[in-house]
Scaffold this motif. Structure first.
Motif, short mmCIF file in Angstrom:
data_model
loop_
_atom_site.label_atom_id
_atom_site.label_comp_id
_atom_site.label_asym_id
_atom_site.label_seq_id
_atom_site.Cartn_x
_atom_site.Cartn_y
_atom_site.Cartn_z
N GLY A 1 0.83 -1.17 -0.12
CA GLY A 1 -0.06 -0.03 -0.10
C GLY A 1 0.83 1.40 -0.06
O GLY A 1 0.19 2.43 0.28
N SER A 2 2.14 1.20 -0.26
CA SER A 2 3.11 2.40 -0.08
C SER A 2 2.58 3.30 -1.46
O SER A 2 2.25 2.79 -2.31
CB SER A 2 4.56 2.13 -0.16
OG SER A 2 4.72 1.39 -1.48
N PRO A 3 3.07 4.53 -1.40
CA PRO A 3 2.57 5.43 -2.56
C PRO A 3 3.30 5.06 -3.78
O PRO A 3 2.89 5.12 -4.80
CB PRO A 3 2.90 6.88 -2.02
CG PRO A 3 2.67 6.76 -0.56
CD PRO A 3 3.09 5.21 -0.15
N GLY A 4 4.67 4.48 -3.47
CA GLY A 4 5.40 4.07 -4.54
C GLY A 4 4.79 2.92 -5.26
O GLY A 4 4.81 2.85 -6.66
N ILE B 1 1.63 1.87 -5.35
CA ILE B 1 0.32 2.31 -5.90
C ILE B 1 0.53 3.28 -7.16
O ILE B 1 -0.10 3.31 -8.29
CB ILE B 1 -0.54 2.83 -4.66
CG1 ILE B 1 -0.95 1.96 -3.73
CG2 ILE B 1 -1.80 3.67 -5.61
CD1 ILE B 1 -1.72 2.45 -2.66
N GLY B 2 1.36 4.20 -7.12
CA GLY B 2 1.88 5.01 -8.06
C GLY B 2 2.30 4.48 -9.45
O GLY B 2 1.93 4.82 -10.33
N MET B 3 3.12 3.22 -9.26
CA MET B 3 3.38 2.71 -10.26
C MET B 3 2.33 1.98 -10.89
O MET B 3 2.38 1.96 -12.24
CB MET B 3 4.76 1.53 -9.63
CG MET B 3 5.04 0.59 -11.07
SD MET B 3 5.92 1.29 -12.30
CE MET B 3 7.40 2.13 -11.39
N ALA B 4 1.55 1.41 -10.19
CA ALA B 4 0.50 0.66 -10.88
C ALA B 4 -0.39 1.65 -11.63
O ALA B 4 -0.69 1.45 -12.90
CB ALA B 4 -0.52 0.22 -9.74
N PHE B 5 -0.80 2.88 -11.08
CA PHE B 5 -1.55 3.63 -11.90
C PHE B 5 -0.60 4.29 -13.14
O PHE B 5 -1.39 4.80 -14.18
CB PHE B 5 -2.01 4.78 -10.89
CG PHE B 5 -3.26 4.49 -10.29
CD1 PHE B 5 -4.61 4.62 -10.89
CD2 PHE B 5 -3.07 4.15 -8.85
CE1 PHE B 5 -5.73 4.20 -10.21
CE2 PHE B 5 -4.46 3.73 -8.35
CZ PHE B 5 -5.50 3.90 -8.59
N ALA B 6 0.48 4.40 -13.18
CA ALA B 6 1.20 4.84 -13.95
C ALA B 6 1.29 3.73 -15.28
O ALA B 6 1.19 4.26 -16.30
CB ALA B 6 3.18 4.75 -13.72
N VAL B 7 1.04 2.59 -14.65
CA VAL B 7 1.33 1.64 -15.91
C VAL B 7 -0.42 1.76 -16.50
O VAL B 7 -0.40 1.53 -17.74
CB VAL B 7 1.49 0.13 -15.33
CG1 VAL B 7 1.00 -1.07 -16.34
CG2 VAL B 7 2.86 -0.14 -14.95
N LEU B 8 -1.20 1.90 -15.66
CA LEU B 8 -2.65 2.03 -16.22
C LEU B 8 -2.67 3.03 -17.11
O LEU B 8 -3.26 3.02 -18.28
CB LEU B 8 -3.63 2.03 -14.98
CG LEU B 8 -4.85 2.33 -15.49
CD1 LEU B 8 -5.58 1.12 -16.13
CD2 LEU B 8 -5.70 2.78 -14.10
N LEU B 9 -2.00 4.22 -16.95
CA LEU B 9 -2.18 5.25 -17.80
C LEU B 9 -1.30 5.22 -18.98
O LEU B 9 -1.77 5.59 -20.12
CB LEU B 9 -1.49 6.52 -16.91
CG LEU B 9 -2.29 7.19 -15.82
CD1 LEU B 9 -1.57 8.40 -15.19
CD2 LEU B 9 -3.71 7.79 -16.43
N VAL B 10 -0.12 4.47 -19.02
CA VAL B 10 0.43 4.06 -20.09
C VAL B 10 -0.28 3.34 -21.06
O VAL B 10 -0.62 3.45 -22.36
CB VAL B 10 1.75 3.33 -19.88
CG1 VAL B 10 2.32 2.57 -21.21
CG2 VAL B 10 2.88 4.07 -19.12
N ILE B 11 -1.18 2.18 -20.43
CA ILE B 11 -1.88 1.29 -21.33
C ILE B 11 -3.04 2.14 -21.94
O ILE B 11 -3.43 1.94 -23.15
CB ILE B 11 -2.51 0.25 -20.46
CG1 ILE B 11 -1.47 -0.73 -20.15
CG2 ILE B 11 -3.72 -0.75 -21.06
CD1 ILE B 11 -1.68 -1.88 -19.03
N LEU B 12 -3.68 3.06 -21.14
CA LEU B 12 -4.80 3.84 -21.75
C LEU B 12 -4.45 4.66 -22.77
O LEU B 12 -4.96 4.92 -23.92
CB LEU B 12 -5.40 4.61 -20.44
CG LEU B 12 -5.97 3.75 -19.45
CD1 LEU B 12 -6.60 4.64 -18.43
CD2 LEU B 12 -7.22 3.16 -19.97
N ALA B 13 -3.06 5.34 -22.70
CA ALA B 13 -2.38 6.28 -23.53
C ALA B 13 -2.41 5.60 -24.88
O ALA B 13 -2.45 6.00 -25.88
CB ALA B 13 -1.23 6.89 -22.94
#
Length: 458
Positions: free
Chosen positions: A170-173, A175-187
């Protein structure tokens, strides 16, 4: 018909063979989307019954190898085995608790003996179970497919946080990495079309892993320690042992697997617009049974269709079963070459979690798409969907909800997919089939009474 209009040159998209480069890329994407599920079951079992590390590594490699065999059998098909659909086979989580109990009493040999017998019994039961396809009209199939996606979401969320019980969960790092990957896939999906857009998940995983390595979040040390080549020999841990209660327990697991695989076959049929008949389901269930029996001989565990890969088919739009077969070949190679398996297993869980949020959500979306053809103005259909989805969510929302119940009850209802299937089938029988007092609207009546037809079943 929709199925006919989407054919090119008389070949359905499911049977289309793509150029080799694209087949490899799409197949690798399937492997990366499901590898964590393969590794998880041996790790959970090993921790529970105290297996030494070298045995765990051997079982993981055996699992990759047998997942490849099972996937090839399911996707390509041999005689009356294999649904011949883009279905990836993986180790079922429904078997974990029974295997732990069997392992504590009888060791790995007792586990593998029960798996072999249960697999063979599944092969024998497959043609009879497939005749229950009429119990899966759109209101049932749509509810179950929706629950498949919803019940997988906690898995993706745990991955995104770093894996349950891990240091820094649950660290910000993470969760931040997970959402970064999500944004890359969406982009990538938004910007690119064609081949690049279809491998958005693969590119997201590769880019995310590279970023994680640069930030010190990925550990590739196990790659150097892994052997170059290792053969998976049958009965590595000794000859199987057969005990009545473990066999009964594992047979109940395979009954749950048959329900889950049927639901996944229906989901794939919906996504690919492929006609699903009872024979297709029977072949798919036979493949489950045979690959499970062989897995017991080759040091692996029971198999089922992996729902996360159903989501990938929906998200990517790549419907070819030969793409999945290519993924099966890659899994085979991972079983023979432990360094390759170690490389794939080095992908950090937060990276996989970002992709999982997309994949599992698309499974739920496919279920909603199926439900869009159901007359939900009829309160009976509305109740079926509402209650079955509620039953399916209970194990994901409150994992210990059924802890006070007997093991036989827990085995059925602690699987959200199975719980939703049982609830939806029973309610559909009660409300739409048995003792029906008035005719249904045309769309609902057609859906409930013509289940074997392609556009209506799915």
């Amino acid at each position: 018909m929709a199925e006919q209009t989407r054919r090119e040159g008389g070949v359905h998209p499911v049977d289309r063979v793509l150029p080799p480069g694209r087949m490899i890329a799409y197949g690798l994407q399937h492997v990366l989307a499901m590898y964590a599920g393969i590794v998880a079951v041996p790790l959970i079992l090993a921790t529970a019954i105290g297996l030494p590390q070298e045995q765990v590594v051997y079982i993981i490699n055996a699992s990759f190898f047998m997942c490849g065999v099972a996937t090839l059998l399911q996707a390509v098909g041999v005689w009356k085995f294999g649904a011949r659909l883009p279905i990836v086979q993986g180790t079922t989580f429904a078997s974990v608790t029974p295997m732990i109990l069997i392992g504590e009493a009888h060791g790995l040999q007792g586990i593998y003996g029960s798996i072999i017998v249960a697999g063979l019994l599944t092969v024998l039961a497959a043609p009879y179970f497939s005749k229950l396809l009429k119990l899966f009209p759109p209101v049932v199939a749509g509810s179950v497919i929706t629950v498949i996606g919803i019940s997988l979401m906690p898995v993706a969320i745990n991955w995104a946080a770093g894996g349950a019980g891990s240091e820094g969960f649950g660290s910000p790092g993470n969760i931040g990495m997970a959402f970064a990957v999500l944004l890359v896939i969406l982009a990538i999906t938004r910007i690119f079309r064609g081949f690049v857009g279809r491998i958005a998940v693969l590119l997201g995983l590769v880019i995310g892993t590279a970023a994680a390595a640069a930030l010190g979040m990925a550990d590739f040390g196990t790659v150097g320690e892994a052997a170059w080549v290792r053969a998976n020999l049958p009965f590595h841990f000794g000859p199987p042992e057969f005990y009545l209660i473990p066999i009964i327990s594992m047979t109940l697991v395979m009954l749950i697997v048959m329900v889950e695989t049927t639901a996944d076959i229906l989901a794939i049929g919906e996504i690919t617009e492929k006609r699903i008949r009872p024979d297709d389901v029977a072949r798919g269930l036979r493949a489950d049974g045979l690959s499970t029996a062989v897995a017991g001989a080759f040091n692996a565990f029971p198999f089922t269709a992996f729902a996360q890969n159903v989501g990938l088919v929906r998200f990517s739009g790549v419907k070819s079963r030969f793409v999945v077969a290519t993924g099966g070949v890659i899994l085979l190679l991972m079983g023979f070459f432990p360094k390759l398996a170690a490389l794939v297993a080095s992908i950090p869980l937060p990276v996989l979690g970002g992709a999982g949020l997309v994949l599992f959500g698309t499974v739920a979306a496919a279920g909603i798409q199926t439900l869009s053809r159901v007359d939900l103005t009829d309160n009976r259909n509305l109740i079926i969907v509402a209650v079955s989805v509620a039953f399916g969510i209970i194990p994901a929302a409150v994992p210990d909800f059924y802890d006070g119940f007997p093991e036989a009850v827990r085995m059925i209802f602690e699987s959200g997919i199975t719980a939703a299937s049982v609830a939806a089938i029973v309610l559909n029988l009660a409300f739409n089939i048995l003792g029906r007092r008035e005719p249904e609207p045309a769309s609902t009546a057609d859906a409930a009474t013509h289940a074997p037809e392609p556009e209506e079943v799915l």
